[in-house]
Design a protein around this motif. Structure first.
Motif, PDB file in Angstrom:
ATOM      1  N   LEU A  50       0.836  -1.194   0.000  1.00 21.04           N
ATOM      2  CA  LEU A  50       0.000   0.000   0.000  1.00 21.04           C
ATOM      3  C   LEU A  50       0.874   1.249   0.000  1.00 21.04           C
ATOM      4  O   LEU A  50       1.919   1.286   0.647  1.00 21.04           O
ATOM      5  CB  LEU A  50      -0.903   0.010   1.236  1.00 21.04           C
ATOM      6  CG  LEU A  50      -1.927  -1.125   1.322  1.00 21.04           C
ATOM      7  CD1 LEU A  50      -2.625  -1.089   2.668  1.00 21.04           C
ATOM      8  CD2 LEU A  50      -2.941  -1.035   0.190  1.00 21.04           C
ATOM      9  N   THR A  51       0.427   2.254  -0.711  1.00 19.45           N
ATOM     10  CA  THR A  51       1.175   3.508  -0.783  1.00 19.45           C
ATOM     11  C   THR A  51       0.942   4.336   0.469  1.00 19.45           C
ATOM     12  O   THR A  51      -0.200   4.556   0.875  1.00 19.45           O
ATOM     13  CB  THR A  51       0.734   4.329  -2.011  1.00 19.45           C
ATOM     14  OG1 THR A  51       0.929   3.557  -3.196  1.00 19.45           O
ATOM     15  CG2 THR A  51       1.547   5.609  -2.120  1.00 19.45           C
ATOM     16  N   ASN A  52       2.043   4.755   1.097  1.00 19.92           N
ATOM     17  CA  ASN A  52       1.940   5.639   2.253  1.00 19.92           C
ATOM     18  C   ASN A  52       1.355   6.970   1.789  1.00 19.92           C
ATOM     19  O   ASN A  52       1.866   7.596   0.857  1.00 19.92           O
ATOM     20  CB  ASN A  52       3.321   5.862   2.873  1.00 19.92           C
ATOM     21  CG  ASN A  52       3.257   6.703   4.134  1.00 19.92           C
ATOM     22  OD1 ASN A  52       2.972   7.888   4.091  1.00 19.92           O
ATOM     23  ND2 ASN A  52       3.544   6.088   5.256  1.00 19.92           N
ATOM     24  N   GLU A  53       0.248   7.403   2.439  1.00 27.17           N
ATOM     25  CA  GLU A  53      -0.459   8.584   1.978  1.00 27.17           C
ATOM     26  C   GLU A  53       0.335   9.864   2.188  1.00 27.17           C
ATOM     27  O   GLU A  53       0.038  10.891   1.584  1.00 27.17           O
ATOM     28  CB  GLU A  53      -1.817   8.674   2.682  1.00 27.17           C
ATOM     29  CG  GLU A  53      -2.756   7.521   2.294  1.00 27.17           C
ATOM     30  CD  GLU A  53      -4.108   7.609   2.947  1.00 27.17           C
ATOM     31  OE1 GLU A  53      -4.289   8.450   3.856  1.00 27.17           O
ATOM     32  OE2 GLU A  53      -5.009   6.834   2.570  1.00 27.17           O
ATOM     33  N   ARG A  54       1.355   9.841   3.023  1.00 28.20           N
ATOM     34  CA  ARG A  54       2.175  11.035   3.260  1.00 28.20           C
ATOM     35  C   ARG A  54       3.431  11.043   2.402  1.00 28.20           C
ATOM     36  O   ARG A  54       3.736  12.020   1.732  1.00 28.20           O
ATOM     37  CB  ARG A  54       2.555  11.125   4.739  1.00 28.20           C
ATOM     38  CG  ARG A  54       1.383  11.429   5.665  1.00 28.20           C
ATOM     39  CD  ARG A  54       1.849  11.619   7.092  1.00 28.20           C
ATOM     40  NE  ARG A  54       0.744  11.952   7.980  1.00 28.20           N
ATOM     41  CZ  ARG A  54       0.875  12.173   9.280  1.00 28.20           C
ATOM     42  NH1 ARG A  54       2.076  12.094   9.839  1.00 28.20           N
ATOM     43  NH2 ARG A  54      -0.176  12.474  10.025  1.00 28.20           N
ATOM     44  N   SER A  55       4.167   9.914   2.425  1.00 25.93           N
ATOM     45  CA  SER A  55       5.448   9.878   1.716  1.00 25.93           C
ATOM     46  C   SER A  55       5.325   9.443   0.264  1.00 25.93           C
ATOM     47  O   SER A  55       6.199   9.711  -0.557  1.00 25.93           O
ATOM     48  CB  SER A  55       6.416   8.932   2.439  1.00 25.93           C
ATOM     49  OG  SER A  55       5.979   7.584   2.315  1.00 25.93           O
ATOM     50  N   GLU A  73       4.913  -2.661   2.739  1.00 25.65           N
ATOM     51  CA  GLU A  73       4.345  -4.001   2.790  1.00 25.65           C
ATOM     52  C   GLU A  73       3.100  -3.982   3.667  1.00 25.65           C
ATOM     53  O   GLU A  73       3.009  -3.228   4.634  1.00 25.65           O
ATOM     54  CB  GLU A  73       5.363  -5.001   3.363  1.00 25.65           C
ATOM     55  CG  GLU A  73       5.746  -4.731   4.806  1.00 25.65           C
ATOM     56  CD  GLU A  73       6.433  -5.916   5.457  1.00 25.65           C
ATOM     57  OE1 GLU A  73       6.131  -7.069   5.092  1.00 25.65           O
ATOM     58  OE2 GLU A  73       7.251  -5.674   6.352  1.00 25.65           O
ATOM     59  N   ALA A  74       2.128  -4.803   3.296  1.00 18.31           N
ATOM     60  CA  ALA A  74       0.883  -4.853   4.048  1.00 18.31           C
ATOM     61  C   ALA A  74       0.254  -6.235   3.880  1.00 18.31           C
ATOM     62  O   ALA A  74       0.292  -6.811   2.793  1.00 18.31           O
ATOM     63  CB  ALA A  74      -0.087  -3.776   3.564  1.00 18.31           C
TER      64      ALA A  74
END
Length: 234
Positions: free
Chosen positions: A106-111, A116-117
């Motif tokens: 999943l894409t980190n919404e901040r960076s 990994e998830a």
């Protein structure tokens, strides 16, 4: 009044209501909203510190410490993945397997970086109702899933289920608008049907194994009954 599930000298677990923020945010300050930390502090008459988080629309078990110096010990249980979290979710459709996992990064919404998830699931039960909610089929199917997130990414469960097209009912951000509108019109549903049902961990102070669970809230149980789920006990 907040429902207290279990309390010791060091920590306290509550059943957070859907729609209640965990702690103060800019939005809460502007709207003068209540939040779980404030309500619990006022209810028991002492400071509390949230160990983990639940999304605002998610209900269920939420853990606080009573002593700030213990917070790193409890947070380590979560960050080192020694805590077992079980959620219940009502989703669109029926998974092809009765149990499995979603493990797309999943894409980190901040960076903006990929993380990994992993989200494990088990099918508790499923139903089919005689309503056309998509415009394609004369009936619609729904599943009650037991879900265990192995990692703790932002909106992880909601995003993984959306990727699999098993949208959580009532999810305004990651869900399916047609399904949400159907449930609002047919059942007057205003909540996300995602509930933090159980938390299992080892008390880092006493080393005692703990298991805390929060009963399915009324709005969630009502929908299960309306849809005709034969067994609402998990």
């Amino acid at each position: 009044m907040i429902e207290i599930l279990k309390e010791t000298e060091d920590w306290i677990a509550i059943n957070k209501a859907a729609g209640l923020l965990v702690h103060r945010t800019k939005l809460a300050a502007e709207e003068k909203e209540n939040f779980a930390l404030q309500l619990l502090r006022d209810q028991i008459g002492q400071a509390v510190y949230p160990v983990h988080r639940l999304d605002r629309p998610t209900s269920g078990v939420l853990l606080f410490t009573k002593k700030k110096e213990l917070l790193p010990l409890f947070k380590a249980e979560f960050s080192e993945r020694r805590v077992e979290k079980t959620y219940l979710a009502l989703v669109r459709g029926v998974p092809s397997s009765k149990e499995g996992c979603f493990d797309r990064a999943l894409t980190n919404e901040r960076s903006g970086k990929l993380q990994e998830a992993r989200t494990d699931y088990k099918l508790v039960d499923s139903v089919e109702i005689p309503f056309n909610t998509t415009g394609r089929y004369p009936t619609s199917r729904y599943s009650l899933l037991s879900i265990q997130p192995f990692t703790g990414r932002t909106h992880q469960i909601r995003r993984h289920l959306a990727q699999a097209r098993h949208y959580i009912i009532g999810d305004k951000k990651h869900g399916d608008n047609k399904q949400n509108k159907f449930f609002e019109k047919q059942f007057d549903l205003q909540n996300l049907l995602l509930h933090a049902f159980e938390l299992r961990f080892q008390d880092p102070i006493t080393q005692e194994n703990m298991g805390i669970h929060a009963e399915i809230p009324v709005h969630f149980r009502t929908i299960l009954k309306e849809l005709g789920f034969p067994n609402q006990e998990v």
